[in-house]
Motif scaffolding. Structure first.
Motif, short mmCIF file in Angstrom:
data_model
loop_
_atom_site.label_atom_id
_atom_site.label_comp_id
_atom_site.label_asym_id
_atom_site.label_seq_id
_atom_site.Cartn_x
_atom_site.Cartn_y
_atom_site.Cartn_z
N SER A 51 -16.62 17.70 46.49
CA SER A 51 -16.46 18.51 47.72
C SER A 51 -17.85 18.80 48.29
CB SER A 51 -15.75 19.85 47.42
OG SER A 51 -16.58 20.67 46.62
N GLY A 52 -17.86 19.39 49.48
CA GLY A 52 -19.14 19.83 50.06
C GLY A 52 -19.71 20.97 49.24
N THR A 53 -18.84 21.84 48.77
CA THR A 53 -19.29 22.96 47.92
C THR A 53 -19.98 22.41 46.68
OG1 THR A 53 -17.43 24.27 48.68
CG2 THR A 53 -18.50 25.00 46.66
N VAL A 86 -28.75 25.39 57.12
CA VAL A 86 -27.43 24.83 57.45
C VAL A 86 -27.52 24.22 58.84
CG1 VAL A 86 -24.99 25.37 57.78
CG2 VAL A 86 -26.32 26.63 56.08
N THR A 121 -22.85 31.39 58.12
CA THR A 121 -22.43 30.08 57.66
C THR A 121 -21.15 30.24 56.87
OG1 THR A 121 -23.06 28.22 56.20
CG2 THR A 121 -23.94 30.36 55.61
N PHE A 122 -20.58 29.11 56.45
CA PHE A 122 -19.42 29.17 55.55
C PHE A 122 -19.89 29.72 54.19
CE2 PHE A 122 -16.54 26.98 52.47
CZ PHE A 122 -15.42 27.71 52.80
N TYR A 178 -18.22 32.45 62.28
CA TYR A 178 -17.45 33.11 61.25
C TYR A 178 -17.35 34.57 61.64
CZ TYR A 178 -18.23 28.70 59.00
OH TYR A 178 -18.25 27.35 58.73
N LYS A 231 -13.74 17.93 58.99
CA LYS A 231 -15.09 17.46 59.30
C LYS A 231 -15.03 16.19 60.16
CE LYS A 231 -17.17 20.73 57.00
NZ LYS A 231 -16.08 21.72 56.81
N THR A 280 -22.28 28.15 51.16
CA THR A 280 -23.74 28.01 51.21
C THR A 280 -24.40 29.03 50.28
OG1 THR A 280 -23.42 27.51 53.57
CG2 THR A 280 -25.69 27.80 52.80
N LEU A 310 -23.43 21.05 47.26
CA LEU A 310 -24.45 22.10 47.28
C LEU A 310 -24.78 22.57 45.86
CD1 LEU A 310 -23.06 24.28 50.23
CD2 LEU A 310 -25.28 23.09 50.21
N SER A 325 -19.80 17.38 53.50
CA SER A 325 -18.41 17.67 53.14
C SER A 325 -17.51 16.67 53.84
CB SER A 325 -18.05 19.08 53.62
OG SER A 325 -16.64 19.25 53.63
N ASP A 350 -27.77 21.94 53.97
CA ASP A 350 -26.31 22.03 54.05
C ASP A 350 -25.91 21.32 55.35
OD1 ASP A 350 -23.66 22.61 54.41
OD2 ASP A 350 -23.81 24.68 53.69
N ALA A 381 -22.97 19.92 55.73
CA ALA A 381 -21.51 19.78 55.60
C ALA A 381 -20.85 19.49 56.95
CB ALA A 381 -20.92 21.04 54.98
N GLN A 382 -21.38 20.10 58.01
CA GLN A 382 -20.75 19.96 59.34
C GLN A 382 -21.48 18.94 60.21
OE1 GLN A 382 -20.52 23.88 61.15
NE2 GLN A 382 -19.52 24.78 59.37
C1 LIG Z 1 -21.55 24.89 56.34
C2 LIG Z 1 -20.63 24.49 55.22
N1 LIG Z 1 -21.10 24.44 53.97
C3 LIG Z 1 -20.34 24.06 52.94
C4 LIG Z 1 -19.01 23.74 53.11
C5 LIG Z 1 -18.17 23.42 51.92
O1 LIG Z 1 -17.55 22.16 51.98
P1 LIG Z 1 -16.16 21.90 51.25
O2 LIG Z 1 -15.09 22.63 51.97
O3 LIG Z 1 -16.02 20.42 51.30
O4 LIG Z 1 -16.32 22.38 49.84
C6 LIG Z 1 -18.46 23.78 54.39
C7 LIG Z 1 -17.05 23.46 54.63
O5 LIG Z 1 -16.38 24.02 55.45
C8 LIG Z 1 -19.29 24.17 55.48
O6 LIG Z 1 -18.81 24.24 56.73
#
Ligand SMILES: Cc1ncc(COP(=O)(O)O)c(C=O)c1O
Length: 379
Positions: free
Chosen positions: A59-61, A131, A85-86, A322, A187, A89, A64, A182, A157, A159-160
């Motif tokens: 995953s994107g998480t 980010v 940010t999401f 957010y 995405k 991060t 990171l 991500s 980051d 991800a986006q």
């Molecule tokens: C800025 C940012 N970082 C990290 C993530 C995490 O990615 P994932 O949902 O694939 O774990 C996201 C996902 O929405 C994101 O928008």
């Protein structure tokens, strides 16, 4: 008229059979984790981002988390990032026992303000984690200079921001030491579940991320490091390999939609009347704009929540990315922040609204959206 925030069917319908075939081949192969599809995707993404290495992860998480693990972030360390940010991060920094150190954002781009970073650097600072929010690269030249001066890692980051370019022409992910993507379905390049990718130009980071991805094991069952299960599934990679050739066209469609919004908002006078602020694809004063890929098209308005309710009543989907900045989240109370600490992030959280921007969005749908916003704001 109904306009959802995101409609993936325009992207999937023309390649539906190819995706189904690719999934079916994975089913027949009986090999479901990593494997050929993941290697193929890694090669394509490395080429596309103009980096030496790409490592598919879960995953994107996790991209990171594993990147921070690879540079050795742990208890006692500080990592500088944005509060707007999401959650992942900052969550990943804290999960490793390190301290997220927030820096306020630039109110134009919503990305970390590079001029405010240096003040937050201490002997404990290990890395900067910018980010590229909504698909626009953070102001990386200054971030990279500051990092170099203080011998810090930069983990992006992104991800986006797959396919986004910084104003010097470099792709997102190829600016810092490690870049994290991500493939969450929303995405610009999304799979049918969770997936992510780490990119890097450092051979030793490539090796560490690959080993950490499989519980730190190399050779199998001999553990040099404590890693985790951060593997990417073959089915997700197979879906992404079919979708990847469309990415440039989809990004271009998002840019065309952004341009159409700009024209429509200008025509109805909402920009001149300062009732709506559109995303700015360039930093003020710079001639060469960033290549913004508009994962989200985020406007700034007054009376945001009432406008959002009005649009919902009229069939238009929107979202707030957010609504509550990270420094004020309950789980980060121990950091000791209070309202007012990062005013730009707090104002943005109260005034921004993401509008539909997906590839396949029709001009008449955009006209309807702007017309409804005008109806509400001009009234
Ligand atoms: C800025 C940012 N970082 C990290 C993530 C995490 O990615 P994932 O949902 O694939 O774990 C996201 C996902 O929405 C994101 O928008």
């Amino acid at each position: 008229m109904n306009v959802p925030l995101l409609d993936l069917s325009h992207q999937h319908q023309p390649i539906h059979d190819d995706i189904a075939n690719a999934i079916s081949q994975v089913v027949d192969s009986n090999a479901f984790v990593l494997g050929e599809e993941v290697s193929k995707l890694e090669e394509q993404i490395a080429d596309y981002c103009e980096v030496d290495f790409a490592i598919g992860v879960s995953s994107g998480t996790d991209a990171l988390l594993i990147s921070l693990m690879a540079i050795g972030v742990g208890p006692g360390d500080e990592v500088i990032t944005t509060p707007y940010t999401f959650f992942a991060t900052a969550g990943c920094i804290a999960r490793l026992g390190a301290k997220p150190v927030f820096v306020d954002i630039d109110p134009v781009t919503y990305n970390i303000d590079p001029e405010k970073i240096e003040d937050k650097i201490t002997p404990k600072t290990k890395a900067i984690l910018p980010v590229h929010l909504y698909g626009q690269c953070a102001d990386s030249a200054d971030i990279l200079n500051t990092a170099k001066k203080h011998n810090l890692y930069v983990v992006e980051d992104a991800a986006q921001a797959i396919g986004s370019q910084y104003r010097d022409g470099r792709k997102a992910g190829n600016l810092g030491d490690l870049g994290c993507f991500s493939f969450f379905p929303t995405k610009n390049l999304g799979c049918f579940g969770d997936g992510g990718m780490v990119v890097t130009n450092h051979p030793e980071m490539n090796e560490r991320v690959r080993v950490l991805r499989v519980h730190g094991s190399k050779p199998k069952y001999y553990h040099q490091l404590i890693g985790g299960n951060f593997r990417l599934d073959s089915i997700q990679a197979a879906v992404l390999n079919v979708k990847f050739p469309c990415l440039e066209d989809w990004n271009r469609q998002r840019q065309e939609n952004a341009h159409r919004y700009e024209t429509l908002f200008n025509e109805c006078g909402l920009i001149k009347a300062q009732k709506v602020q559109l995303p700015q694809a360039a930093y003020s004063g710079l001639e060469v704009p960033n290549y913004h890929t508009y994962n989200q098209f985020v406007i700034r308005v007054s009376d945001r929540d009432a406008l959002r309710g009005f649009l919902l009543e009229n069939g238009i989907g929107t979202e707030i990315y957010y609504p509550f900045p990270l420094h004020l989240q309950k789980c980060f109370h121990y950091l000791g922040h209070k309202a007012g600490d990062f005013p730009e992030a707090e104002i943005a959280a109260k005034s921004t609204l993401a509008l539909p921007i997906f590839p396949g969005l029709k001009p008449e749908q955009q006209e309807y959206i702007v017309q409804q916003i005008n109806l509400f704001l001009a009234g």
